[in-house]
Design an enzyme around this catalytic site. Structure first.
Site: not given
Ligand code: TXD
Length: 317
Positions: A10-11, A15, A176
């Site tokens: 994942g960029a 990321g 979370h």
């Protein structure tokens, strides 16, 4: 000694920030992977071009070929889709479940010995899915949420007390988000627990309650401000702290989502608790005794996570 290798699946916003921080901290070489290989390659090249200016040595590359993650020491997963208008939680679960299945397959094939940190939401169920589908041992697969939640809590406490963030510690547990459980009696300013600080007249219970509420809704506050996307600087910094503790065997005590196996009376799902992270991955789960109201809050948080896991299983992905 060869540099560590850190793969980022994942960029996107997190990321890219992860890659930059890892470079600046010289934690190792970085491989960015994304279904949009050009974005991954572009961000890698851009950050690499900042290295002569900032004076760090790291090889950065990006693309969409899983083979490039081979032999990674650490993998941080942010791959996935955010919730779009009109999408139900089930839609998001289904879409990201599919993403986790491919990511798990890639990790299993090319980097089965890595320490894996999952960030993708809904966090507690996604990290569980990633562990189940990759087959990696549970102590090598953790979820990032608690470090971020406690960082938010520490910042707001430091602002309230007008002291350095460095001198504030915070203790959070649970899933979370809005069911997060902050234990104020284990949260301190230079070792002085928050309830004592209230007794000393340094703050009030009302102010602490407001801070707890703001912390639990910390993600939503940022989404509202950004309008397009969610928080990424603090989430990236939090995951880097976890990666660093593993790579340098620092044995930091950090709140992470881990697979419980009887601890806290819970079993077979992931939820946030304090753990020791060192070269062995999750080396210890720290189990504290709860007061009755804390126990109830933690159980409620676990129920929310368990329900999502059941929803996920029902999808049959
Ligand atoms: O505390 C926490 N855990 C979190 C979680 C705090 C903040 C944000 N959190 C979640 O992290 C958020 O809800 C998202 O699920 C993830 C990633 O957040 P980010 O802000 O980085 O999202 P982006 O910018 O949308 O990036 C996601 C990238 C994007 O580039 C997609 O092309 C890519 O994921 N993507 C994939 N990469 C690889 N493989 C597959 N299958 C894939 N699908 C999408």
């Amino acid at each position: 000694m060869a540099r560590n290798k850190i793969a980022l699946i994942g960029a996107g916003n997190i990321g890219g920030t992860l890659a930059h921080l890892i470079g600046l901290k010289e934690l190792g070489d970085v491989v960015l992977f994304d279904v949009f290989g050009g974005v991954a390659a572009g961000k890698a090249l851009d950050i690499a071009q900042s290295s002569p200016v900032d004076g760090f040595d790291a090889a950065l590359s990006g693309g969409s070929d899983y083979a490039a993650i081979a032999g990674a020491d650490v993998i941080i997963v942010t791959a996935g889709f955010p919730r779009m208008p009109g999408m139900s939680r089930d839609d998001l679960l289904t879409k990201n479940a599919g993403v986790m299945a491919t990511v798990a397959e890639g990790i299993k094939t090319y980097a089965p010995n890595a320490f894996v940190i999952c960030i993708t939401n809904p966090l507690d169920v996604m990290v569980w899915a990633l562990q189940q589908k990759s087959g990696l041992p549970p102590h090598m697969v953790v979820g990032m949420a608690g470090v971020l939640d406690s960082a938010r809590f520490r910042l707001f406490l430091a602002e309230e007390f007008k002291v350095s963030v460095e001198d504030v510690t915070a203790f959070v547990l649970g899933g979370h988000g809005d069911t997060m459980v902050p234990l104020t009696r284990y949260s301190t300013v230079a070792g002085i627990p928050v309830p004592d600080l209230i007794k000393m007249g340094w703050t009030t219970q009302e102010k602490i309650d407001a801070i707890v509420h703001r912390t639990a809704n910390g993600g939503g506050e940022i989404v509202k401000l950004l309008e397009r996307g969610s928080a990424f600087y603090a989430p990236a910094a939090s995951a880097v702290a976890m990666a660093e503790s593993y790579l340098k065997d620092k044995k930091r005590v950090l709140p992470c989502a881990v697979m419980l196996n009887g601890e806290y009376g819970m079993k077979d799902f992931y939820v946030g608790v304090p753990v020791v992270i060192g070269a062995g991955g999750v080396e210890k789960i720290v189990e504290v005794e709860f007061l009755p109201e804390e126990k109830a809050a933690f159980a409620k948080s676990c129920d929310a996570v368990k329900k999502l896991v059941e929803d996920f299983k029902a999808l049959g992905v």
